[in-house]
Design an enzyme around this catalytic site. Sequence first.
Site, PDB file in Angstrom:
ATOM      1  N   ARG A   1       0.849  -1.180   0.000  1.00 44.09           N
ATOM      2  CA  ARG A   1       0.000   0.000   0.000  1.00 44.09           C
ATOM      3  C   ARG A   1       0.887   1.233   0.000  1.00 44.09           C
ATOM      4  O   ARG A   1       1.952   1.233   0.626  1.00 44.09           O
ATOM      5  CB  ARG A   1      -0.894   0.029   1.258  1.00 44.09           C
ATOM      6  CG  ARG A   1      -2.137  -0.827   1.138  1.00 44.09           C
ATOM      7  CD  ARG A   1      -3.150  -0.219   0.164  1.00 44.09           C
ATOM      8  NE  ARG A   1      -4.332  -1.042   0.003  1.00 44.09           N
ATOM      9  CZ  ARG A   1      -4.497  -1.977  -0.922  1.00 44.09           C
ATOM     10  NH1 ARG A   1      -3.548  -2.254  -1.781  1.00 44.09           N
ATOM     11  NH2 ARG A   1      -5.638  -2.642  -1.010  1.00 44.09           N
TER      12      ARG A   1
ATOM     13  N   GLU B   1      -2.552   8.207  -4.789  1.00 49.36           N
ATOM     14  CA  GLU B   1      -3.144   7.577  -5.975  1.00 49.36           C
ATOM     15  C   GLU B   1      -4.442   8.308  -6.256  1.00 49.36           C
ATOM     16  O   GLU B   1      -5.176   8.597  -5.311  1.00 49.36           O
ATOM     17  CB  GLU B   1      -3.405   6.099  -5.735  1.00 49.36           C
ATOM     18  CG  GLU B   1      -2.119   5.311  -5.626  1.00 49.36           C
ATOM     19  CD  GLU B   1      -2.334   3.814  -5.425  1.00 49.36           C
ATOM     20  OE1 GLU B   1      -3.417   3.308  -5.766  1.00 49.36           O
ATOM     21  OE2 GLU B   1      -1.420   3.161  -4.923  1.00 49.36           O
TER      22      GLU B   1
ATOM     23  N   HIS C   1      -0.729   0.376  -9.718  1.00 48.00           N
ATOM     24  CA  HIS C   1      -1.538  -0.445  -8.801  1.00 48.00           C
ATOM     25  C   HIS C   1      -2.251  -1.579  -9.552  1.00 48.00           C
ATOM     26  O   HIS C   1      -3.478  -1.673  -9.543  1.00 48.00           O
ATOM     27  CB  HIS C   1      -2.552   0.421  -8.042  1.00 48.00           C
ATOM     28  CG  HIS C   1      -2.996  -0.208  -6.756  1.00 48.00           C
ATOM     29  ND1 HIS C   1      -3.381   0.506  -5.668  1.00 48.00           N
ATOM     30  CD2 HIS C   1      -3.115  -1.508  -6.389  1.00 48.00           C
ATOM     31  CE1 HIS C   1      -3.727  -0.310  -4.684  1.00 48.00           C
ATOM     32  NE2 HIS C   1      -3.575  -1.556  -5.110  1.00 48.00           N
TER      33      HIS C   1
END
Length: 316
Positions: A243, A272, A290
């Site tokens: 993450r 993000e 991602h």
Amino acid sequence: MAKILANDGIDPVGKALLERAGFTVDTQNIPQDQLASRLNEYDAITVRSATKVRKELIDACPNLKLIGRGGVGMDNIDVDYAKSKGLAVVNTPASSSLSVAELVFAHLFTGVRFLQDANRKMPVEGAEKFNDLKKAYTKGIELRGKTIGILGFGRIGREVAKIALGLGMEVLAYDLYEFNPEVELSFMGASKVKLYVKVATKDELLKNSDFISVHTPAVDKPEIGATEFALLKDGAFIVNASRGGVIDENALLAALNSGKIAFAGLDVFENEPKPLEALLKHPKISLTPHIGASTNEAQERIGTELANLIIDFFKK
Ligand code: NAD
């Protein structure tokens, strides 16, 4: 029969399973700011990482009975609040582990042979520039025989260990909790082989690994910041497919720019979908947006598992 909004999409296999069981599945992507006024006509919502299901949305949709997360991390859902309101919250934790682990090695192989830089610089001008560039990449290294440190030895960490052991790497593993260091490798058509990782403290792992791969959950405070970078071997490689925020991005840039570390592979970012420009342009960073779980196989497993969880819930 119940009506499902698959707001971030669902694999066709999962959709077909739900429809065969009599559910209506809507795969339109309702923008986040319109969900509060439109979600109440559905019995369940499924999301990946994009759609947020926060307290306000839950309050606005009393008809909602289930929130499904295709994947692992539930940081985009107010899980405790949803449960306190009687909603079921389900996810598919194991379905994507192998795909994420393979992406880690895509980044590592990229780094040891400079692919992130070579891809950007391959010349269209011809022989002279080609040969100049070739000289820039003569110091590649092999993964075999090197040590990888796996920080967070859960589902994905274990899959990373299997691939590393299969490649002939030594594996150091650290987790907050005690874990079984035995890893079972199964090769196609051959019998299973039991191998072991070395259990390490966090400091031992940081000091002794040539490559580090981070697989801990989302946190408020980074697991790897300036203090941890200082402990790493000179020229170490680091990959983050867990993450954003688990690695402090400014400390990472400082470690790359000073030459302390040689390379970073990043699938996840603090910001993000708009990561720091300094990361995006860095010649020593391999980047992916991602996509750890974005393989056909993982998406099919996720869709199938999610569909079965929803079917089981509404059958009760
Ligand atoms: P998991 O829960 O199976 O494993 C996480 C492990 O980390 C656990 O064993 C836990 O004990 C350990 N841990 C927690 N805090 C720690 C700490 N401070 N230090 C050391 N160990 C610690 O989770 P997983 O399925 O392996 O997922 C790992 C991470 O990958 C999560 O952050 C998840 O959100 C992320 N993920 C990313 C993608 C992607 O697309 N890149 C896809 C799936 C999952």
